[in-house]
Design an enzyme around this catalytic site. Sequence first.
Site, short mmCIF file in Angstrom:
data_model
loop_
_atom_site.label_atom_id
_atom_site.label_comp_id
_atom_site.label_asym_id
_atom_site.label_seq_id
_atom_site.Cartn_x
_atom_site.Cartn_y
_atom_site.Cartn_z
CE LYS A 167 9.63 5.99 10.17
NZ LYS A 167 10.52 6.13 8.97
CE LYS A 224 7.80 4.40 -0.40
NZ LYS A 224 7.40 3.28 0.47
N1 GLU Z 1 9.97 1.64 2.85
C1 GLU Z 1 9.24 0.88 3.81
C2 GLU Z 1 7.79 0.83 3.44
O1 GLU Z 1 7.42 0.99 2.30
C3 GLU Z 1 9.51 1.34 5.23
C4 GLU Z 1 9.06 2.72 5.55
C5 GLU Z 1 9.50 3.23 6.92
O2 GLU Z 1 10.10 2.47 7.66
O3 GLU Z 1 9.23 4.39 7.20
O4 GLU Z 1 6.96 0.53 4.25
#
Ligand code: GLU
Length: 426
Positions: free
Chosen positions: A76, A112
């Site tokens: 995620k 990511k």
């Molecule tokens: N971009 C956000 C983070 O760095 C959210 C990531 C997500 O919701 O998967 O946590």
Amino acid sequence: MMAVKRRSSHDVLLSTALENFYNAAEEMGLEDDLIEILSRSERRVCVSIPVEMDDGTVRVFDGYRVVHSSALGPAKGGIRFHPQVSLDETEALAFMMTWKCSLAGIPYGGGKGGVCCDPLELSLKEKERITRTFAARIEPFVGAWSDVPAPDVNTGPQEMVWFMDTISKIRGHLDPAVFTGKPVSLWGSKGRNAATGLGVATCALELLRVMGKDPKTATAAVQGFGNVGSFTAKFLHDAGVKVVAICDITGTYYCKDGIDVNKAMAHTQSNPKKLLEGYTQPGLEKRGPEEVLFLDVDVLLPCAMEGTLNKTNADKVKAKYIVEGANGPLTPEADEILKSKGIPIVPDFLANSGGVIGSYFEWCQNLAGFFWSEEEYNQRLVTIMKSNFQRVWEYSKEKNVLMRRAAFMVAIKRVADAVKMRGVFL
Ligand code: GLU
């Protein structure tokens, strides 16, 4: 086994993340083979993204999607559009997502993604073409049970819809749970857009509470006024904290009586580039963009990019506490300087975990086809954030370590236990 040979990188974010991990892992007495496994990414995908620009020329952008760990569940993490995006930066951010999801107590690993581009120079159509081509290129690697991307710097609900739509068309069926951060009208959740800011503000309020400071007499300065910074400022303001300064690339907007955060948010909504440029209210002073960092406030909340506080400016910080809204806003040198000043710091992967916790709610709702009210969403989010803050705070007292180290130790333990139970295969 021989002592672990530490990985390092020229990328500051990656080398910092690895160093923090190795130090915490050693302090916990983690086995060498687990350190070796967890210091590497499971998968690093690099793609080229050829795009026809509005003037008919073709430009090729670089895109990345990294899965650091899937030990606890599907990977995620967000996808960002920014000129600084690189493979190493993406890997560092994926690595930190593993610890963020673990610490948050949600059933996810860490991933990511990013595209190296400057959204300020792109038209809406160009952004759409980049998003859809990138989606097609990474399609074999994403899915509700493998890797679930979300918004990050310069991406939001619109980009998530383009991603979801492209993947769904390739697969021949709607696949909403493959991306989170979608708009409410298209399988998103009420509350997700504000979730990261709500979580950051909750951590700041918890910190004030354990420090014995009444929020109604506290002041705050928020650096960055994108999704995270603006909602953080709004929730602090709603809780009675006086937000004396906000800031974006156009400058610091300071008002000793407090910024009218709702008015400032409405201003950025009507600005074509979503910037604060031209914002005004009675008693407002405009200063340089860095000035926000050096104000004499109770809480400073860096909510923009990595490396904002570094060896050149950290000694000028006058705030009593720091809550990291952005990912990696402090370089290791800044961390040392602020530590020596005795400033308590709530680390990024605790403070900004509201976004991914909110994404987890959206994913659950998508898989169940059943949505909750915004009230229920926010209540659940605040409850989880408070208890996670409490756990890290107590652990840091128990082990006599700073919050960042404590958070790493809690997070690493859960992932290491999962790797041990699942065993080494693939
Ligand atoms: N971009 C956000 C983070 O760095 C959210 C990531 C997500 O919701 O998967 O946590």
